[in-house]
Motif scaffolding. Sequence first.
Motif, PDB file in Angstrom:
ATOM      1  N   THR A   1      30.318  42.071  23.211  1.00 35.08           N
ATOM      2  CA  THR A   1      30.648  41.564  24.534  1.00 35.08           C
ATOM      3  C   THR A   1      32.152  41.035  24.251  1.00 35.08           C
ATOM      4  N   ILE A   2      32.688  41.276  25.449  1.00 35.43           N
ATOM      5  CA  ILE A   2      34.259  40.876  25.530  1.00 35.43           C
ATOM      6  C   ILE A   2      34.471  40.156  26.975  1.00 35.43           C
ATOM      7  N   ALA A   3      35.106  38.901  26.772  1.00 31.15           N
ATOM      8  CA  ALA A   3      35.375  38.135  28.127  1.00 31.15           C
ATOM      9  C   ALA A   3      36.941  38.209  28.297  1.00 31.15           C
ATOM     10  N   TRP A   4      37.232  38.611  29.478  1.00 29.74           N
ATOM     11  CA  TRP A   4      38.700  38.687  29.847  1.00 29.74           C
ATOM     12  C   TRP A   4      39.077  37.800  30.899  1.00 29.74           C
ATOM     13  N   TRP A   5      40.062  37.027  30.747  1.00 27.94           N
ATOM     14  CA  TRP A   5      40.442  36.518  32.229  1.00 27.94           C
ATOM     15  C   TRP A   5      41.693  35.687  31.716  1.00 27.94           C
ATOM     16  N   PRO A   6      42.812  36.570  32.027  1.00 27.10           N
ATOM     17  CA  PRO A   6      44.422  36.148  31.619  1.00 27.10           C
ATOM     18  C   PRO A   6      44.675  34.739  32.328  1.00 27.10           C
ATOM     19  N   GLY A   7      45.313  33.775  31.293  1.00 24.49           N
ATOM     20  CA  GLY A   7      45.472  32.713  31.881  1.00 24.49           C
ATOM     21  C   GLY A   7      44.361  31.779  31.432  1.00 24.49           C
ATOM     22  N   THR A   8      43.260  32.012  31.179  1.00 24.17           N
ATOM     23  CA  THR A   8      42.363  30.974  31.084  1.00 24.17           C
ATOM     24  C   THR A   8      41.724  31.362  29.628  1.00 24.17           C
ATOM     25  N   ILE A   9      41.369  32.332  29.356  1.00 25.11           N
ATOM     26  CA  ILE A   9      40.698  32.870  28.119  1.00 25.11           C
ATOM     27  C   ILE A   9      41.838  33.504  26.923  1.00 25.11           C
ATOM     28  N   SER A  10      42.063  32.895  25.996  1.00 28.53           N
ATOM     29  CA  SER A  10      43.235  33.106  25.231  1.00 28.53           C
ATOM     30  C   SER A  10      43.189  34.653  24.667  1.00 28.53           C
ATOM     31  N   ALA A  11      44.160  35.306  24.733  1.00 29.83           N
ATOM     32  CA  ALA A  11      44.218  36.527  24.134  1.00 29.83           C
ATOM     33  C   ALA A  11      43.895  36.540  22.583  1.00 29.83           C
ATOM     34  N   GLY A  12      43.476  37.611  22.201  1.00 31.42           N
ATOM     35  CA  GLY A  12      43.099  37.856  20.858  1.00 31.42           C
ATOM     36  C   GLY A  12      42.250  36.802  20.298  1.00 31.42           C
ATOM     37  N   SER A  13      41.438  36.026  21.086  1.00 34.55           N
ATOM     38  CA  SER A  13      40.390  35.111  20.317  1.00 34.55           C
ATOM     39  C   SER A  13      39.018  35.758  20.060  1.00 34.55           C
ATOM     40  N   ALA A  14      38.037  34.711  19.510  1.00 39.32           N
ATOM     41  CA  ALA A  14      36.983  35.294  19.148  1.00 39.32           C
ATOM     42  C   ALA A  14      35.940  33.999  19.132  1.00 39.32           C
ATOM     43  N   CYS A  15      34.913  34.370  19.385  1.00 39.15           N
ATOM     44  CA  CYS A  15      33.638  33.321  19.102  1.00 39.15           C
ATOM     45  C   CYS A  15      32.697  33.655  18.414  1.00 39.15           C
ATOM     46  N   ALA A  16      32.168  32.835  17.509  1.00 42.15           N
ATOM     47  CA  ALA A  16      30.826  33.210  16.754  1.00 42.15           C
ATOM     48  C   ALA A  16      29.836  32.455  16.852  1.00 42.15           C
ATOM     49  N   GLU A  17      30.031  31.684  18.026  1.00 42.68           N
ATOM     50  CA  GLU A  17      28.879  30.720  18.365  1.00 42.68           C
ATOM     51  C   GLU A  17      27.667  31.267  19.061  1.00 42.68           C
ATOM     52  N   VAL A  18      26.309  30.874  19.006  1.00 38.19           N
ATOM     53  CA  VAL A  18      25.218  31.798  19.690  1.00 38.19           C
ATOM     54  C   VAL A  18      25.591  31.418  20.957  1.00 38.19           C
ATOM     55  N   ALA A  19      25.245  32.456  21.597  1.00 35.23           N
ATOM     56  CA  ALA A  19      25.161  32.602  23.183  1.00 35.23           C
ATOM     57  C   ALA A  19      24.198  33.679  23.671  1.00 35.23           C
ATOM     58  N   SER A  20      24.049  33.721  24.957  1.00 36.77           N
ATOM     59  CA  SER A  20      23.342  34.751  25.297  1.00 36.77           C
ATOM     60  C   SER A  20      23.686  35.258  26.880  1.00 36.77           C
ATOM     61  N   LEU A  21      23.083  36.380  27.234  1.00 36.71           N
ATOM     62  CA  LEU A  21      23.472  36.745  28.542  1.00 36.71           C
ATOM     63  C   LEU A  21      23.038  35.930  29.426  1.00 36.71           C
ATOM     64  N   MET A  22      21.731  35.229  29.295  1.00 43.93           N
ATOM     65  CA  MET A  22      21.097  34.206  30.321  1.00 43.93           C
ATOM     66  C   MET A  22      22.111  32.949  30.403  1.00 43.93           C
ATOM     67  N   ASP A  23      23.202  32.935  29.743  1.00 46.81           N
ATOM     68  CA  ASP A  23      24.160  32.142  29.991  1.00 46.81           C
ATOM     69  C   ASP A  23      24.976  32.466  30.964  1.00 46.81           C
ATOM     70  N   LEU A  24      25.431  33.537  31.354  1.00 46.89           N
ATOM     71  CA  LEU A  24      26.458  33.927  32.286  1.00 46.89           C
ATOM     72  C   LEU A  24      25.787  33.146  33.693  1.00 46.89           C
ATOM     73  N   TYR A  25      24.586  33.012  33.898  1.00 46.47           N
ATOM     74  CA  TYR A  25      24.211  32.598  35.056  1.00 46.47           C
ATOM     75  C   TYR A  25      24.508  31.000  35.519  1.00 46.47           C
ATOM     76  N   PRO A  26      24.404  30.204  34.704  1.00 46.61           N
ATOM     77  CA  PRO A  26      25.000  28.676  34.757  1.00 46.61           C
ATOM     78  C   PRO A  26      26.623  28.664  34.522  1.00 46.61           C
ATOM     79  N   THR A  27      26.887  29.747  33.830  1.00 48.24           N
ATOM     80  CA  THR A  27      28.362  29.734  33.723  1.00 48.24           C
ATOM     81  C   THR A  27      29.272  29.943  34.925  1.00 48.24           C
ATOM     82  N   ILE A  28      28.648  31.023  35.780  1.00 47.86           N
ATOM     83  CA  ILE A  28      29.311  31.871  36.860  1.00 47.86           C
ATOM     84  C   ILE A  28      29.025  30.798  37.755  1.00 47.86           C
ATOM     85  N   ALA A  29      27.927  30.128  38.056  1.00 46.69           N
ATOM     86  CA  ALA A  29      27.584  29.394  39.091  1.00 46.69           C
ATOM     87  C   ALA A  29      28.539  28.099  38.885  1.00 46.69           C
ATOM     88  N   GLY A  30      28.612  27.462  37.939  1.00 46.24           N
ATOM     89  CA  GLY A  30      29.683  26.349  37.715  1.00 46.24           C
ATOM     90  C   GLY A  30      30.993  26.617  38.058  1.00 46.24           C
TER      91      GLY A  30
END
Length: 479
Positions: free
Chosen positions: A314-343
């Motif tokens: 999974t890659i998340a891209w949003w220049p100016g909001t998501i830091s370039a070259g960053s990485a996240c090793a926390e547990v997440a799921s495609l289900m999380d896109l629903y409340p994240t996008i809604a928010g």
Amino acid sequence: MSLLTQRCLLLALSLMLSLLGRPEKLTAQDVRPPNVIVVLCDNLGYGDVGCFGSKLHRTPHLDQMAAEGMKLTDLYAASGVCTPSRAALLTGCYPPRVDMHKSETGGAVLQPVSSKGLSPDEITIAELLKTKGYATTIIGKWHLGDQLPFLPTRQGFDSFYGIPYSDDMTPREGKPWPDLPLMRDEVVIDAPVDLNDATKLYTEEAIRFITENRERPFFLYLPQAMPGSTKAPYASDAFRGKSKNGPWGDSVEELDWSMGEILKSLKELKLDQQTLVIWTSDNGAPRRSPVQGSNEPLAGWGYTTAEGGMRVPTIAWWPGTISAGSACAEVASLMDLYPTIAGLAGASLPQDRVIDGKDILPLLKGEPGAKSPHEAFYYFMFDQLQAVRSGDWKLYLPLQEVKGGGWQQQKELFAEPRLFNLKEDLQETNNVAAQNPAVMKQMILLAEKIRADLGDDENPGPGRRSAGHFPEPTARVLP
């Protein structure tokens, strides 16, 4: 809203806040919610692209996307197979909760001319975004029901261009299915469709949609058909025979080109800083002989609850909001896109039902101290709870009968509980259950918690809702 109108509104708001003693700098995001693009590849493995370790496939555009955005290394699909995974993404719920964990005939995924589909009573992320004025479209593979009440245009999408189910669901002996249809909205426009140009056509449609809706917030759901389910994936003339890994590699490299074209268009239209793009896969690469896709360095294959079956690149891209070259090793799921996008859109989540996904915007923004919002992540195959992850720990539960075709060659593994520390053991080879009784106790309590809600293995729990059913299904064919 035109750009001139937007600038005038920004100026007026800035002046008002200045007069109120709040000199904060406003951006276009304060006036207009962000666009959202979700690209979901089909059966693409964790190790199939360069930025996740592939040395075989050339994926310069995805590698650059990761360099400009964030890699989520521990993000999971909610299933190791197609239909349940897609249902979970669009509803924010575990597949058994929305009764999309199996077909009406007991199979792993919906088949053509099925009487079952995603219930019209479910509220998809597209339906939520419609309440906030978003233009919505799906371009690609649906696979949540091919009857009219279940089609995307009845589930919150303004338009649909693509196929209603998998590329391998074509007429053959014992399967009197219709020719694979290409649909626009609710009408078949070609059958049988030649999928060699699917990625190219989907990309062109996506760029057209982005361009036509550049003055308003939009949601583009692009579930690519490739690498797909056939033993010989498709690719256009420009990519066929060009990779080092046969048809599978050809299709992966064309998917990389597709993402590059879309990101280029966003930059040219000056929409890059207004658009969150998520690129991912519906499940891991399936076992093939000879081997085609790769889930390295994870263990196992698609269509299972192994890490390689459900942990997806999974890659998340949003220049100016998501830091370039960053990485996240926390547990997440495609289900999380629903409340994240809604928010992000300012849409309220439904209050009359359980949503399993959690808002992961703090993770995407890389906020200091941001942690996984999940106490546990649950690995279901059909309606059977097979494993639980909490933190770095993953417990496979002991099972007398193991569901899922992908496990049948190794079902003896489930004779006893198996506990792995995924931080140290991505290949899931060192069972440390005996050495960690306290961890085992906690993991079993977590398993009992979800069983009390959703049930387990033919024993449905009170938290389950019903799928949709259409009594007299008909084939989608050319008019």
